[in-house]
Design a protein around this motif. Structure first.
Motif, short mmCIF file in Angstrom:
data_model
loop_
_atom_site.label_atom_id
_atom_site.label_comp_id
_atom_site.label_asym_id
_atom_site.label_seq_id
_atom_site.Cartn_x
_atom_site.Cartn_y
_atom_site.Cartn_z
N LYS A 69 4.16 9.53 5.14
CA LYS A 69 5.28 10.26 5.41
C LYS A 69 5.68 11.58 5.12
O LYS A 69 6.11 12.50 5.62
CB LYS A 69 6.33 9.32 4.59
CG LYS A 69 7.88 9.74 5.00
CD LYS A 69 8.73 8.82 4.15
CE LYS A 69 10.05 9.08 4.35
NZ LYS A 69 11.25 8.49 3.70
N THR A 70 4.93 11.90 3.89
CA THR A 70 5.14 13.39 3.29
C THR A 70 4.41 14.22 4.02
O THR A 70 4.91 15.37 4.45
CB THR A 70 4.62 13.27 1.77
OG1 THR A 70 5.40 12.37 0.87
CG2 THR A 70 4.45 14.77 1.24
N ILE A 71 3.22 14.01 4.66
CA ILE A 71 2.52 14.76 5.52
C ILE A 71 2.95 15.08 6.84
O ILE A 71 3.00 16.38 7.35
CB ILE A 71 0.68 14.59 5.52
CG1 ILE A 71 0.09 15.76 6.05
CG2 ILE A 71 0.78 13.27 6.25
CD1 ILE A 71 -1.39 15.44 6.09
N LYS A 72 3.66 13.95 7.29
CA LYS A 72 4.15 14.28 8.46
C LYS A 72 5.54 14.99 8.48
O LYS A 72 5.84 15.55 9.32
CB LYS A 72 4.61 12.98 9.03
CG LYS A 72 3.18 12.20 9.50
CD LYS A 72 3.43 10.85 10.13
CE LYS A 72 2.29 10.09 10.72
NZ LYS A 72 2.52 8.71 11.22
N THR A 73 6.19 14.70 7.42
CA THR A 73 7.51 15.71 7.16
C THR A 73 7.35 16.87 6.82
O THR A 73 8.03 17.80 7.48
CB THR A 73 8.37 14.85 5.95
OG1 THR A 73 8.53 13.51 6.54
CG2 THR A 73 9.67 15.65 5.92
N ASN A 118 0.86 -1.30 0.04
CA ASN A 118 0.07 -0.11 -0.10
C ASN A 118 0.76 1.32 -0.01
O ASN A 118 0.62 2.29 0.71
CB ASN A 118 -1.10 -0.14 1.19
CG ASN A 118 -2.23 0.76 1.17
OD1 ASN A 118 -2.60 1.16 0.00
ND2 ASN A 118 -2.81 0.91 2.23
N GLY A 119 2.02 1.27 -0.84
CA GLY A 119 3.09 1.96 -0.86
C GLY A 119 2.55 3.59 -0.80
O GLY A 119 3.05 4.59 -0.68
N LYS A 120 1.75 3.89 -2.03
CA LYS A 120 1.00 5.08 -2.43
C LYS A 120 0.55 5.87 -1.16
O LYS A 120 1.13 7.20 -0.91
CB LYS A 120 -0.03 4.86 -3.50
CG LYS A 120 0.29 4.43 -4.61
CD LYS A 120 -0.80 4.31 -5.86
CE LYS A 120 -0.38 3.64 -7.09
NZ LYS A 120 -1.51 3.34 -7.87
N LEU A 121 -0.25 5.24 -0.33
CA LEU A 121 -0.57 5.93 0.80
C LEU A 121 0.44 5.92 1.81
O LEU A 121 0.33 6.99 2.69
CB LEU A 121 -1.87 5.05 1.24
CG LEU A 121 -2.75 5.95 2.38
CD1 LEU A 121 -3.11 7.37 1.84
CD2 LEU A 121 -4.06 5.23 2.68
#
Length: 347
Positions: free
Chosen positions: A242-246, A234-237
């Protein structure tokens, strides 16, 4: 030293030596060449360039080379967005009409300026064993992630469209039971009532519950669970979380649940409508969802072609001005010499 390249002074010295001793000794020049271990074609090539500096292998300026102001614009834009890769920077500059160049040109400029960091990566296995969606709302990825707010953990549930990477719906809740998942999915379906996607999730307790299976069946959707202990399925999500946390949750440090929801809502609006996504050709997910991707790609290609043509025309005009200046200078010199000759004859 290899005979394929020698400094021009040594090359000329070889020519002088062989020709001098060939005349003094009456020995054929070809014999001297064979004794020196030089191919005849190379020797006569050296002889044709006698007295000239080695410039035959130098770089030849091209009409489409970047101008210095364009290079400085690329470097300045990189300094403003240092966290973005050179490919994203390329299309950001292209869309904002700052400079029209290709990603490879941006890479070369940043590398020459020492601003491009490289690292070794493993060979990607992305896309193997999985049929990618070909249109919007074929696949909806759903997952739950933890968010730490002032020592308290909350649940962030997100639905992502697998074709466009568009965030269909999200919620930040104190609990995340099977009932909460149904509420979140129902709100997502209300935004797109005609969608009948395949739901892709992990093997969390909410997604293996009987009530969730019944909900999927009643709504006319289908459900696929990923391999256990393999989050890459489920790598897309996973990558989005990870992006939104970073980029949002950790840097902004919300002090309350409502503040965190406001910050996440603003970031998701930016993510869907403005942020250029690398996996879909560096366009915004909303543009991909609404089918504007081909038009954007076409406009970018047109801008690149127009920029190349403009640079070529500038260099052509510059060469013409230099030629005209040289002609005028030569004519002035001839006129001056003619006047001097006439003055001498008259005297």
């Amino acid at each position: 030293m290899s005979a394929s390249w020698v400094p021009h002074d040594i090359r000329d010295a070889v020519i002088d030596f062989t020709q001098l001793w060939a005349k003094k000794s009456d020995i054929a020049l070809t014999r001297f060449i064979s004794w020196l271990g030089i191919a005849p074609s190379k020797y006569y090539n050296w002889q044709s360039r006698y007295g000239k500096v080695n410039e035959h292998n130098g770089l030849i300026p091209r009409d489409f080379w970047l101008e210095e102001c364009e290079k400085q614009a690329i470097i300045s834009f990189h300094n403003q967005y240092q966290l973005d890769g050179y490919r994203r920077l390329t299309f950001m500059m292209l869309d904002r009409n700052i400079v029209a160049v290709s990603p490879s040109s941006v890479s070369r400029v940043l590398s020459a300026a020492g601003l491009l960091q490289r690292w070794n990566r493993k060979t990607s296995k992305k896309g193997t064993g999985f049929v990618q969606p070909l249109k919007p709302h074929e696949h909806w990825h759903i997952d739950v992630s933890y968010v730490n707010l002032c020592g308290t953990f909350y649940y962030l549930c997100t639905l992502l469209d697998g074709y466009s990477r568009y965030i269909v719906h999200w919620e930040l809740r104190k609990t995340m039971t099977e009932k909460d998942i149904e509420i979140i999915m129902q709100r997502a379906r209300e935004k797109f009532p005609d969608a009948k996607p395949r739901i892709i999730s992990d093997n969390g307790p909410q997604f293996i519950a009987k009530d969730f299976k019944a909900y999927i069946r009643l709504t006319g959707m289908s459900h696929v669970r990923t391999s256990p202990y393999y989050p890459q399925s489920n790598g897309k999500l996973e990558r989005y979380h990870k992006t939104i946390k970073t980029e949002c949750i950790r840097p902004k440090v919300a002090l309350s649940l409502e503040e965190a929801r406001t910050q996440i809502a603003e970031y998701i609006r930016y993510y869907n409508e403005e942020r250029l996504h690398s996996a879909i050709g560096y366009i915004a997910p909303k543009d991909k969802l609404e089918g504007r991707d081909r038009q954007i790609f076409k406009e970018r290609d047109q801008k690149l072609e127009a920029a190349r043509a403009e640079r070529k025309q500038k260099r052509l005009d510059m060469r013409q001005r230099l030629d005209c200046h040289q002609i005028l200078t030569t004519a002035a010199n001839i006129n001056s010499l003619t006047q001097q000759d006439n003055f001498s004859i008259s005297n």
